[in-house]
Motif scaffolding. Structure first.
Motif, PDB file in Angstrom:
ATOM      1  N   UNK A 173      21.980  20.489  19.554  1.00 33.63           N
ATOM      2  CA  UNK A 173      20.627  20.563  20.090  1.00 33.63           C
ATOM      3  C   UNK A 173      20.538  20.550  21.597  1.00 33.63           C
ATOM      4  N   UNK A 174      21.613  20.952  22.289  1.00 28.28           N
ATOM      5  CA  UNK A 174      21.607  21.014  23.749  1.00 28.28           C
ATOM      6  C   UNK A 174      21.339  22.453  24.175  1.00 28.28           C
ATOM      7  N   UNK A 175      20.371  22.637  25.049  1.00 25.87           N
ATOM      8  CA  UNK A 175      19.993  23.977  25.484  1.00 25.87           C
ATOM      9  C   UNK A 175      21.057  24.558  26.417  1.00 25.87           C
ATOM     10  N   UNK A 176      21.456  25.799  26.162  1.00 29.80           N
ATOM     11  CA  UNK A 176      22.405  26.507  27.015  1.00 29.80           C
ATOM     12  C   UNK A 176      21.864  27.910  27.265  1.00 29.80           C
ATOM     13  N   UNK A 177      22.266  28.477  28.393  1.00 36.18           N
ATOM     14  CA  UNK A 177      21.841  29.827  28.737  1.00 36.18           C
ATOM     15  C   UNK A 177      22.952  30.820  28.391  1.00 36.18           C
ATOM     16  N   UNK A 178      22.550  31.939  27.791  1.00 40.57           N
ATOM     17  CA  UNK A 178      23.494  33.014  27.507  1.00 40.57           C
ATOM     18  C   UNK A 178      22.945  34.315  28.068  1.00 40.57           C
ATOM     19  N   UNK A 179      23.861  35.248  28.339  1.00 35.39           N
ATOM     20  CA  UNK A 179      23.461  36.544  28.856  1.00 35.39           C
ATOM     21  C   UNK A 179      23.950  37.640  27.926  1.00 35.39           C
ATOM     22  N   UNK A 180      23.108  38.648  27.743  1.00 43.70           N
ATOM     23  CA  UNK A 180      23.420  39.769  26.869  1.00 43.70           C
ATOM     24  C   UNK A 180      23.209  41.074  27.634  1.00 43.70           C
ATOM     25  N   UNK A 181      23.977  42.096  27.270  1.00 38.02           N
ATOM     26  CA  UNK A 181      23.754  43.419  27.819  1.00 38.02           C
ATOM     27  C   UNK A 181      22.753  44.166  26.946  1.00 38.02           C
ATOM     28  N   UNK A 182      21.775  44.774  27.587  1.00 34.45           N
ATOM     29  CA  UNK A 182      20.767  45.560  26.874  1.00 34.45           C
ATOM     30  C   UNK A 182      21.300  46.975  26.612  1.00 34.45           C
ATOM     31  N   UNK A 183      20.522  47.763  25.862  1.00 31.30           N
ATOM     32  CA  UNK A 183      20.912  49.130  25.522  1.00 31.30           C
ATOM     33  C   UNK A 183      19.888  50.134  26.029  1.00 31.30           C
ATOM     34  N   UNK A 184      20.365  51.342  26.287  1.00 34.09           N
ATOM     35  CA  UNK A 184      19.501  52.501  26.468  1.00 34.09           C
ATOM     36  C   UNK A 184      19.842  53.464  25.344  1.00 34.09           C
ATOM     37  N   UNK A 185      18.813  54.003  24.680  1.00 39.53           N
ATOM     38  CA  UNK A 185      19.041  54.854  23.506  1.00 39.53           C
ATOM     39  C   UNK A 185      18.428  56.228  23.761  1.00 39.53           C
ATOM     40  N   UNK A 186      19.272  57.234  23.648  1.00 38.81           N
ATOM     41  CA  UNK A 186      18.834  58.615  23.868  1.00 38.81           C
ATOM     42  C   UNK A 186      18.446  59.257  22.540  1.00 38.81           C
ATOM     43  N   UNK A 187      17.293  59.940  22.541  1.00 39.52           N
ATOM     44  CA  UNK A 187      16.823  60.668  21.366  1.00 39.52           C
ATOM     45  C   UNK A 187      16.488  62.105  21.770  1.00 39.52           C
ATOM     46  N   UNK A 188      17.037  63.052  21.028  1.00 39.25           N
ATOM     47  CA  UNK A 188      16.724  64.473  21.254  1.00 39.25           C
ATOM     48  C   UNK A 188      16.371  65.127  19.929  1.00 39.25           C
TER      49      UNK A 188
END
Length: 266
Positions: A173-188
């Protein structure tokens, strides 16, 4: 000035001096209460382990806490009064000695840590924490027949270096910070060799469909093709909070004229 006036003036000065001294004492008390306990901070230096499992929990170097979980970001800490301020969170300390550190999490449960020996100190890995990528490069495409015409759609999921910060909690129950990489999604979308639609989507494309506080901690997880009908080609985008079960799904409709419309799915 007569004696009465002099007496009143002295009384006013005495009251002013007394009030001023009282105010200074109160200010000093506030400063003292907020003053960091350097001795307690010095006791925290080193590696700390869970008292029951004896697994490494965290390492303290100077004013920084490194967590054993390689995906948790380091956090600044200080000890003020009977509390430890860890990042933006404060926890009540129930016991602190040279070899024991006990504190209460936000649920009131007691977390008990013991200081590790020299072997634990040398074994602890405090390298640069990992930033989690939620996906890999994915390429999808398919041919769809509708109204006697041949259409071809393409989807490419591209991980980026855009970071998303998220607060998560350890099993204790201890709060920690995490980082994530986001995505870019191409649609054609193509009709034979004619390009009807092409766009790179990021999560901000759905800002009018997803609450801002949710969007700030989320990533654009995926866009999937569903079906085609008289309205056009139906794709569904999912915007999710990493490491959680919360997601929003937004219908991403591409019409036969190449126009885009978005609708939040209930």
């Amino acid at each position: 000035m007569n004696s009465r006036s002099l007496l009143i003036a002295c009384w006013v000065l005495l009251c002013f001096f007394s009030c001023n001294q009282k105010e200074k004492a109160q200010q000093q008390q506030v400063v003292s209460e907020r003053q960091e306990n350097k001795e307690a901070k010095a006791l925290m230096q080193g590696v700390w382990m869970d008292s029951e499992t004896e697994e490494q929990y965290l390492k303290v170097v100077g004013d920084t806490v490194f967590f054993a979980d390689a995906t948790s970001q380091p956090a600044y800490f200080s000890i003020v009064g009977d509390s430890i301020e860890l990042g933006t969170n404060t926890y009540h300390i129930t016991k602190q000695t040279e070899h024991n550190f006990w504190f209460e999490n936000h649920a009131g449960d007691e977390v008990r840590l013991v200081k590790g020996d020299e072997d634990a100190q040398s074994d602890f890995v405090s390298a640069q924490p990992q930033i989690i990528s939620t996906t890999e490069v994915v390429n999808l495409d398919s041919v769809v027949m509708y109204g006697g015409q041949r259409y071809h759609w393409y989807i490419t999921v591209n991980p980026t270096r855009y970071r998303v910060h998220r607060t998560t909690y350890t099993p204790d129950g201890v709060a920690v910070e995490k980082e994530f990489f986001d995505n870019i999604i191409h649609v054609s979308l193509f009709k034979l060799n004619q390009r009807l639609f092409t766009r790179d989507f990021n999560k901000q494309a759905y800002a009018e469909n997803v609450p801002a506080d949710f969007l700030s901690q989320s990533v654009l997880g995926n866009i999937r093709y569903s079906h085609v009908d008289a309205r056009g080609f139906h794709f569904y985008a999912t915007i999710c909070i990493p490491d959680g079960e919360q997601c929003y799904m937004v219908e991403t409709l591409v019409g036969f004229d190449g126009q885009l419309s978005l609708k939040l799915m209930e």
